[in-house]
Design a protein around this motif. Structure first.
Motif, PDB file in Angstrom:
ATOM      1  N   ALA A  91       0.838  -1.210   0.000  1.00 54.93           N
ATOM      2  CA  ALA A  91       0.000   0.000   0.000  1.00 54.93           C
ATOM      3  C   ALA A  91       0.868   1.253   0.000  1.00 54.93           C
ATOM      4  CB  ALA A  91      -0.937  -0.005   1.209  1.00 54.93           C
ATOM      5  N   LEU A  92       1.879   1.276   0.865  1.00 53.31           N
ATOM      6  CA  LEU A  92       2.769   2.444   0.901  1.00 53.31           C
ATOM      7  C   LEU A  92       3.531   2.591  -0.410  1.00 53.31           C
ATOM      8  CD1 LEU A  92       4.199   2.328   4.527  1.00 53.31           C
ATOM      9  CD2 LEU A  92       2.578   3.974   3.573  1.00 53.31           C
ATOM     10  N   GLY A  93       3.983   1.482  -0.974  1.00 53.59           N
ATOM     11  CA  GLY A  93       4.683   1.538  -2.258  1.00 53.59           C
ATOM     12  C   GLY A  93       3.816   2.145  -3.341  1.00 53.59           C
ATOM     13  N   TYR A  94       2.558   1.739  -3.387  1.00 48.52           N
ATOM     14  CA  TYR A  94       1.633   2.282  -4.372  1.00 48.52           C
ATOM     15  C   TYR A  94       1.391   3.772  -4.135  1.00 48.52           C
ATOM     16  CZ  TYR A  94      -2.302   2.634  -7.553  1.00 48.52           C
ATOM     17  OH  TYR A  94      -3.124   3.015  -8.583  1.00 48.52           O
ATOM     18  N   VAL A  95       1.201   4.141  -2.881  1.00 46.99           N
ATOM     19  CA  VAL A  95       0.967   5.550  -2.552  1.00 46.99           C
ATOM     20  C   VAL A  95       2.163   6.410  -2.963  1.00 46.99           C
ATOM     21  CG1 VAL A  95       0.749   7.179  -0.622  1.00 46.99           C
ATOM     22  CG2 VAL A  95      -0.710   5.154  -0.712  1.00 46.99           C
ATOM     23  N   PHE A  96       3.371   5.949  -2.626  1.00 47.09           N
ATOM     24  CA  PHE A  96       4.551   6.747  -2.944  1.00 47.09           C
ATOM     25  C   PHE A  96       4.836   6.784  -4.439  1.00 47.09           C
ATOM     26  CE2 PHE A  96       5.979   5.744   1.584  1.00 47.09           C
ATOM     27  CZ  PHE A  96       5.373   6.880   2.062  1.00 47.09           C
ATOM     28  N   GLN A  97       4.529   5.717  -5.140  1.00 50.56           N
ATOM     29  CA  GLN A  97       4.756   5.684  -6.584  1.00 50.56           C
ATOM     30  C   GLN A  97       3.761   6.566  -7.319  1.00 50.56           C
ATOM     31  OE1 GLN A  97       4.558   1.754  -8.246  1.00 50.56           O
ATOM     32  NE2 GLN A  97       5.176   2.417 -10.263  1.00 50.56           N
ATOM     33  N   ASN A  98       2.512   6.612  -6.817  1.00 54.79           N
ATOM     34  CA  ASN A  98       1.455   7.332  -7.524  1.00 54.79           C
ATOM     35  C   ASN A  98       1.015   8.626  -6.849  1.00 54.79           C
ATOM     36  OD1 ASN A  98       0.795   5.354  -9.737  1.00 54.79           O
ATOM     37  ND2 ASN A  98       0.691   4.057  -7.934  1.00 54.79           N
ATOM     38  N   GLY A  99       1.553   8.926  -5.676  1.00 55.02           N
ATOM     39  CA  GLY A  99       1.184  10.145  -4.964  1.00 55.02           C
ATOM     40  C   GLY A  99       0.041   9.958  -3.995  1.00 55.02           C
ATOM     41  N   ASP A 100      -0.841   9.026  -4.281  1.00 53.75           N
ATOM     42  CA  ASP A 100      -1.961   8.707  -3.401  1.00 53.75           C
ATOM     43  C   ASP A 100      -2.613   7.431  -3.914  1.00 53.75           C
ATOM     44  OD1 ASP A 100      -3.411   9.433  -5.639  1.00 53.75           O
ATOM     45  OD2 ASP A 100      -4.253  11.228  -4.755  1.00 53.75           O
ATOM     46  N   ALA A 101      -3.600   6.950  -3.183  1.00 53.97           N
ATOM     47  CA  ALA A 101      -4.345   5.763  -3.606  1.00 53.97           C
ATOM     48  C   ALA A 101      -5.717   5.810  -2.976  1.00 53.97           C
ATOM     49  CB  ALA A 101      -3.608   4.491  -3.178  1.00 53.97           C
ATOM     50  N   GLY A 102      -6.673   5.185  -3.645  1.00 55.47           N
ATOM     51  CA  GLY A 102      -8.036   5.130  -3.142  1.00 55.47           C
ATOM     52  C   GLY A 102      -8.308   3.833  -2.410  1.00 55.47           C
ATOM     53  N   ALA A 103      -9.450   3.799  -1.730  1.00 55.01           N
ATOM     54  CA  ALA A 103      -9.850   2.620  -0.960  1.00 55.01           C
ATOM     55  C   ALA A 103      -9.935   1.383  -1.841  1.00 55.01           C
ATOM     56  CB  ALA A 103     -11.196   2.878  -0.276  1.00 55.01           C
ATOM     57  N   GLU A 104     -10.282   1.556  -3.113  1.00 53.66           N
ATOM     58  CA  GLU A 104     -10.395   0.405  -4.006  1.00 53.66           C
ATOM     59  C   GLU A 104      -9.061  -0.327  -4.147  1.00 53.66           C
ATOM     60  OE1 GLU A 104      -9.092   3.749  -6.652  1.00 53.66           O
ATOM     61  OE2 GLU A 104     -10.523   3.580  -5.013  1.00 53.66           O
ATOM     62  N   CYS A 105      -7.971   0.412  -4.109  1.00 52.94           N
ATOM     63  CA  CYS A 105      -6.634  -0.179  -4.180  1.00 52.94           C
ATOM     64  C   CYS A 105      -6.349  -1.017  -2.932  1.00 52.94           C
ATOM     65  CB  CYS A 105      -5.598   0.935  -4.338  1.00 52.94           C
ATOM     66  SG  CYS A 105      -3.891   0.378  -4.235  1.00 52.94           S
ATOM     67  N   PHE A 106      -6.664  -0.478  -1.770  1.00 47.42           N
ATOM     68  CA  PHE A 106      -6.404  -1.176  -0.511  1.00 47.42           C
ATOM     69  C   PHE A 106      -7.279  -2.419  -0.383  1.00 47.42           C
ATOM     70  CE2 PHE A 106      -6.563  -1.486   4.239  1.00 47.42           C
ATOM     71  CZ  PHE A 106      -5.215  -1.739   4.428  1.00 47.42           C
ATOM     72  N   ILE A 107      -8.530  -2.321  -0.785  1.00 48.96           N
ATOM     73  CA  ILE A 107      -9.426  -3.477  -0.741  1.00 48.96           C
ATOM     74  C   ILE A 107      -8.875  -4.580  -1.647  1.00 48.96           C
ATOM     75  CG2 ILE A 107     -11.727  -4.321  -1.375  1.00 48.96           C
ATOM     76  CD1 ILE A 107     -12.801  -1.532  -0.442  1.00 48.96           C
ATOM     77  N   ALA A 108      -8.446  -4.213  -2.849  1.00 47.53           N
ATOM     78  CA  ALA A 108      -7.885  -5.196  -3.781  1.00 47.53           C
ATOM     79  C   ALA A 108      -6.629  -5.852  -3.198  1.00 47.53           C
ATOM     80  CB  ALA A 108      -7.583  -4.535  -5.120  1.00 47.53           C
ATOM     81  N   LEU A 109      -5.772  -5.078  -2.532  1.00 45.26           N
ATOM     82  CA  LEU A 109      -4.570  -5.634  -1.897  1.00 45.26           C
ATOM     83  C   LEU A 109      -4.934  -6.651  -0.824  1.00 45.26           C
ATOM     84  CD1 LEU A 109      -2.162  -2.600  -1.362  1.00 45.26           C
ATOM     85  CD2 LEU A 109      -1.711  -4.669  -2.683  1.00 45.26           C
ATOM     86  N   MET A 110      -5.912  -6.322   0.003  1.00 42.20           N
ATOM     87  CA  MET A 110      -6.289  -7.242   1.077  1.00 42.20           C
ATOM     88  C   MET A 110      -6.961  -8.497   0.519  1.00 42.20           C
ATOM     89  SD  MET A 110      -7.173  -5.007   4.436  1.00 42.20           S
ATOM     90  CE  MET A 110      -8.542  -4.102   3.788  1.00 42.20           C
ATOM     91  N   LEU A 111      -7.764  -8.351  -0.528  1.00 43.85           N
ATOM     92  CA  LEU A 111      -8.360  -9.527  -1.164  1.00 43.85           C
ATOM     93  C   LEU A 111      -7.265 -10.432  -1.725  1.00 43.85           C
ATOM     94  CD1 LEU A 111     -11.392  -7.902  -3.005  1.00 43.85           C
ATOM     95  CD2 LEU A 111     -11.494  -9.468  -1.046  1.00 43.85           C
ATOM     96  N   ASP A 112      -6.243  -9.825  -2.302  1.00 46.23           N
ATOM     97  CA  ASP A 112      -5.110 -10.591  -2.825  1.00 46.23           C
ATOM     98  C   ASP A 112      -4.361 -11.293  -1.687  1.00 46.23           C
ATOM     99  OD1 ASP A 112      -3.335 -11.575  -4.768  1.00 46.23           O
ATOM    100  OD2 ASP A 112      -2.026  -9.832  -4.591  1.00 46.23           O
ATOM    101  N   ALA A 113      -4.124 -10.590  -0.594  1.00 47.53           N
ATOM    102  CA  ALA A 113      -3.421 -11.173   0.556  1.00 47.53           C
ATOM    103  C   ALA A 113      -4.183 -12.367   1.127  1.00 47.53           C
ATOM    104  CB  ALA A 113      -3.205 -10.119   1.642  1.00 47.53           C
ATOM    105  N   LEU A 114      -5.493 -12.342   1.002  1.00 41.17           N
ATOM    106  CA  LEU A 114      -6.339 -13.418   1.529  1.00 41.17           C
ATOM    107  C   LEU A 114      -6.688 -14.464   0.464  1.00 41.17           C
ATOM    108  CD1 LEU A 114      -8.732 -11.166   3.613  1.00 41.17           C
ATOM    109  CD2 LEU A 114      -7.076 -12.817   4.520  1.00 41.17           C
TER     110      LEU A 114
END
Length: 156
Positions: A91-114
């Motif tokens: 999540a931090l990598g995505y935020v720093f690479q793109n400047g910010d991120a939305g909740a949809e990105c974080f939800i997708a990351l957690m779905l992937d982790a699970l």
């Protein structure tokens, strides 16, 4: 056989409720001992995403320096999944690479982790992403998920 009209299946439709449930699941998966501050970092990132967009509060180097100083100083270990490290780092990598991120990105990351990306299907539109669970998800967890997230926007 007809459906039982008295049997109501709970449906999550709110992104905050979905993120809370996913956070709980990520933390509970394959528990081991991890640093308490790593879990706090994960929790603080999750809190930022609950209501939409996460923007790094300062320069990436300064932010990471503070985070790593906190993590390096920790002695306390808690039982939690090591997946919190992966989700936080991604999540931090995505935020720093793109400047910010939305909740949809974080939800997708957690779905992937699970490993739930096939049980909760994400359909991304121009301004919204819909997360809709499959029958297999409902059978496994006992509820449905149908959450629409405004891409990168804050919600009340």
């Amino acid at each position: 056989m007809a459906k039982d009209p008295t049997k109501v299946v709970r449906t999550i439709t709110d992104q905050v409720e979905l993120i809370d449930w996913l956070v709980e699941q990520v933390k509970a998966t394959e528990p081991t001992l991890v640093g308490a501050r790593e879990v706090q970092l994960f929790d603080s990132i999750a809190e930022e995403f609950k209501y939409g967009r996460f923007c790094a509060p300062m320069e990436p180097g300064e932010y990471l320096s503070e985070v790593f100083d906190d993590i390096a100083d920790q002695d306390e270990k808690v039982e939690c999944s090591a997946r919190v490290r992966w989700v936080a780092a991604e999540a931090l990598g995505y935020v720093f690479q793109n400047g910010d991120a939305g909740a949809e990105c974080f939800i997708a990351l957690m779905l992937d982790a699970l490993d739930l990306t096939k049980r909760v299907v994400a359909t991304k539109g121009d301004d919204r992403t819909r997360f809709k669970s499959t029958l297999g998800f409902r059978e496994r967890f006992g509820f449905r998920c149908d959450v629409t997230v405004k891409n990168g926007e804050y919600v009340d």
